[in-house]
Design a protein around this motif. Sequence first.
Motif, PDB file in Angstrom:
ATOM      1  N   HIS A   1     -97.936 107.112 -12.061  1.00 19.29           N
ATOM      2  CA  HIS A   1     -97.410 107.157 -10.849  1.00 19.29           C
ATOM      3  C   HIS A   1     -96.293 107.674 -10.547  1.00 19.29           C
ATOM      4  O   HIS A   1     -95.990 108.094  -9.424  1.00 19.29           O
ATOM      5  CB  HIS A   1     -98.802 106.114 -10.526  1.00 19.29           C
ATOM      6  N   VAL A   2     -95.544 106.755 -10.542  1.00 21.66           N
ATOM      7  CA  VAL A   2     -93.544 107.083  -9.782  1.00 21.66           C
ATOM      8  C   VAL A   2     -93.295 108.298 -10.907  1.00 21.66           C
ATOM      9  O   VAL A   2     -93.094 109.195  -9.951  1.00 21.66           O
ATOM     10  CB  VAL A   2     -93.298 105.646 -10.805  1.00 21.66           C
ATOM     11  N   TYR A   3     -93.733 108.310 -11.384  1.00 18.68           N
ATOM     12  CA  TYR A   3     -93.290 109.653 -11.887  1.00 18.68           C
ATOM     13  C   TYR A   3     -93.510 111.124 -10.804  1.00 18.68           C
ATOM     14  O   TYR A   3     -93.024 112.117 -11.352  1.00 18.68           O
ATOM     15  CB  TYR A   3     -93.168 110.170 -13.803  1.00 18.68           C
ATOM     16  N   SER A   4     -95.166 110.823 -10.986  1.00 14.78           N
ATOM     17  CA  SER A   4     -96.056 111.818 -10.351  1.00 14.78           C
ATOM     18  C   SER A   4     -95.459 112.048  -9.011  1.00 14.78           C
ATOM     19  O   SER A   4     -95.544 113.031  -8.260  1.00 14.78           O
ATOM     20  CB  SER A   4     -96.951 111.631 -10.929  1.00 14.78           C
ATOM     21  N   ARG A   5     -94.651 111.428  -8.374  1.00 10.63           N
ATOM     22  CA  ARG A   5     -94.067 111.502  -7.075  1.00 10.63           C
ATOM     23  C   ARG A   5     -92.527 111.324  -6.833  1.00 10.63           C
ATOM     24  O   ARG A   5     -91.950 111.335  -5.888  1.00 10.63           O
ATOM     25  CB  ARG A   5     -94.774 110.101  -6.312  1.00 10.63           C
ATOM     26  N   ASN A   6     -92.317 112.111  -8.250  1.00 13.15           N
ATOM     27  CA  ASN A   6     -90.989 112.514  -8.541  1.00 13.15           C
ATOM     28  C   ASN A   6     -89.903 111.445  -8.461  1.00 13.15           C
ATOM     29  O   ASN A   6     -88.809 110.919  -7.868  1.00 13.15           O
ATOM     30  CB  ASN A   6     -90.703 113.297  -7.207  1.00 13.15           C
ATOM     31  N   GLY A   7     -90.708 110.197  -9.125  1.00 11.02           N
ATOM     32  CA  GLY A   7     -89.675 108.753  -9.061  1.00 11.02           C
ATOM     33  C   GLY A   7     -89.125 108.752 -10.872  1.00 11.02           C
ATOM     34  O   GLY A   7     -89.901 109.593 -11.102  1.00 11.02           O
ATOM     35  N   VAL A   8     -88.398 107.399 -10.469  1.00  7.54           N
ATOM     36  CA  VAL A   8     -88.228 107.414 -11.783  1.00  7.54           C
ATOM     37  C   VAL A   8     -87.846 105.700 -12.139  1.00  7.54           C
ATOM     38  O   VAL A   8     -87.743 105.065 -11.774  1.00  7.54           O
ATOM     39  CB  VAL A   8     -86.830 107.850 -12.122  1.00  7.54           C
ATOM     40  N   LEU A   9     -88.865 105.486 -13.374  1.00  4.21           N
ATOM     41  CA  LEU A   9     -88.442 104.099 -13.840  1.00  4.21           C
ATOM     42  C   LEU A   9     -87.017 104.006 -14.511  1.00  4.21           C
ATOM     43  O   LEU A   9     -86.779 104.713 -15.253  1.00  4.21           O
ATOM     44  CB  LEU A   9     -89.664 103.726 -15.032  1.00  4.21           C
ATOM     45  N   THR A  10     -86.174 103.239 -13.732  1.00  3.31           N
ATOM     46  CA  THR A  10     -85.100 102.832 -14.440  1.00  3.31           C
ATOM     47  C   THR A  10     -85.065 101.007 -15.574  1.00  3.31           C
ATOM     48  O   THR A  10     -84.293 100.859 -16.623  1.00  3.31           O
ATOM     49  CB  THR A  10     -84.179 102.653 -13.816  1.00  3.31           C
ATOM     50  N   GLU A  11     -85.831 100.706 -15.666  1.00  4.37           N
ATOM     51  CA  GLU A  11     -85.353  99.497 -16.452  1.00  4.37           C
ATOM     52  C   GLU A  11     -87.218  98.511 -16.038  1.00  4.37           C
ATOM     53  O   GLU A  11     -87.939  98.589 -15.162  1.00  4.37           O
ATOM     54  CB  GLU A  11     -84.783  98.661 -16.187  1.00  4.37           C
ATOM     55  N   VAL A  12     -87.616  98.436 -17.588  1.00  2.00           N
ATOM     56  CA  VAL A  12     -88.780  97.427 -17.621  1.00  2.00           C
ATOM     57  C   VAL A  12     -87.842  96.071 -18.440  1.00  2.00           C
ATOM     58  O   VAL A  12     -87.653  95.965 -18.842  1.00  2.00           O
ATOM     59  CB  VAL A  12     -90.013  98.407 -18.312  1.00  2.00           C
ATOM     60  N   LYS A  13     -88.653  95.092 -18.057  1.00  2.00           N
ATOM     61  CA  LYS A  13     -88.701  93.479 -18.650  1.00  2.00           C
ATOM     62  C   LYS A  13     -89.227  92.674 -18.688  1.00  2.00           C
ATOM     63  O   LYS A  13     -90.579  93.037 -17.493  1.00  2.00           O
ATOM     64  CB  LYS A  13     -87.501  93.024 -17.625  1.00  2.00           C
ATOM     65  N   SER A  14     -89.962  92.171 -19.766  1.00  2.00           N
ATOM     66  CA  SER A  14     -90.572  91.306 -19.559  1.00  2.00           C
ATOM     67  C   SER A  14     -90.364  89.277 -19.889  1.00  2.00           C
ATOM     68  O   SER A  14     -89.406  89.214 -20.845  1.00  2.00           O
ATOM     69  CB  SER A  14     -91.596  90.928 -21.039  1.00  2.00           C
ATOM     70  N   PHE A  15     -90.384  88.771 -18.815  1.00  2.00           N
ATOM     71  CA  PHE A  15     -90.170  87.729 -19.283  1.00  2.00           C
ATOM     72  C   PHE A  15     -91.167  86.620 -19.945  1.00  2.00           C
ATOM     73  O   PHE A  15     -90.770  85.430 -19.689  1.00  2.00           O
ATOM     74  CB  PHE A  15     -89.877  86.577 -17.567  1.00  2.00           C
ATOM     75  N   GLY A  16     -91.861  87.041 -21.020  1.00  2.00           N
ATOM     76  CA  GLY A  16     -92.894  86.808 -21.625  1.00  2.00           C
ATOM     77  C   GLY A  16     -94.040  85.686 -20.953  1.00  2.00           C
ATOM     78  O   GLY A  16     -94.198  85.801 -19.253  1.00  2.00           O
ATOM     79  N   LYS A  17     -94.362  84.203 -21.639  1.00  5.13           N
ATOM     80  CA  LYS A  17     -95.324  83.356 -20.920  1.00  5.13           C
ATOM     81  C   LYS A  17     -94.407  82.527 -19.222  1.00  5.13           C
ATOM     82  O   LYS A  17     -93.526  82.134 -19.730  1.00  5.13           O
ATOM     83  CB  LYS A  17     -95.782  82.483 -21.317  1.00  5.13           C
ATOM     84  N   VAL A  18     -95.317  82.233 -18.293  1.00  2.00           N
ATOM     85  CA  VAL A  18     -93.695  81.573 -17.367  1.00  2.00           C
ATOM     86  C   VAL A  18     -95.004  80.063 -16.616  1.00  2.00           C
ATOM     87  O   VAL A  18     -96.526  80.627 -16.327  1.00  2.00           O
ATOM     88  CB  VAL A  18     -93.894  82.022 -16.307  1.00  2.00           C
ATOM     89  N   GLU A  19     -95.257  79.417 -16.086  1.00  2.00           N
ATOM     90  CA  GLU A  19     -95.383  78.305 -15.706  1.00  2.00           C
ATOM     91  C   GLU A  19     -95.337  78.626 -14.176  1.00  2.00           C
ATOM     92  O   GLU A  19     -94.257  78.856 -13.471  1.00  2.00           O
ATOM     93  CB  GLU A  19     -95.028  77.005 -16.541  1.00  2.00           C
ATOM     94  N   LEU A  20     -96.916  78.404 -13.680  1.00  2.00           N
ATOM     95  CA  LEU A  20     -96.418  79.107 -12.468  1.00  2.00           C
ATOM     96  C   LEU A  20     -95.977  77.046 -11.016  1.00  2.00           C
ATOM     97  O   LEU A  20     -97.198  76.432 -11.613  1.00  2.00           O
ATOM     98  CB  LEU A  20     -98.394  79.489 -12.037  1.00  2.00           C
ATOM     99  N   GLY A  21     -96.353  77.378 -10.272  1.00  2.00           N
ATOM    100  CA  GLY A  21     -96.066  76.632  -9.173  1.00  2.00           C
ATOM    101  C   GLY A  21     -97.396  76.274  -9.107  1.00  2.00           C
ATOM    102  O   GLY A  21     -97.408  74.691  -8.722  1.00  2.00           O
TER     103      GLY A  21
END
Length: 139
Positions: free
Chosen positions: A29-49
């Motif tokens: 979707h971003v690429y079709s609007r002339n955008g670029v993904l620069t980074e993708v990070k995964s933080f794994g499972k997190v406990e929510l407050g």
Amino acid sequence: MPLYDCMLLFKPVIRKEGLIDLVARIGKHVYSRNGVLTEVKSFGKVELGYGIKKLDGRHYQGQLMQITMMATPNMNKELHYLNKEDKLLRWLLVKHRDIKIGSSEMEDRQDESNRVTNMSIFDDESSTDGEDDILGLSR
């Protein structure tokens, strides 16, 4: 184009293939609007407050991912289709501020850190000795 971070909080039971599928759709979707993904990070499972209530129950854990992208300013409105995604608990788009690209960025950071370390809260001459006594400060 400004730089954005898209934070995605997935349900804890979603498999890795489901995460990758949704991130790929966002990227397309971003690429079709002339955008670029620069980074993708995964933080794994997190406990929510606190628990996040959805139709299938209350969730106290989630899988957190961050996508950094350069996109058009109306990207926030275009990503509202994510509200209907069953895989997501929450999503948030955050715009980066004062981003400088190039070698001058390091020089600016050093100048700013020197300015902060050279400042003192006691440099202000407008306070009187009576104010210092009240605050329990000595010069």
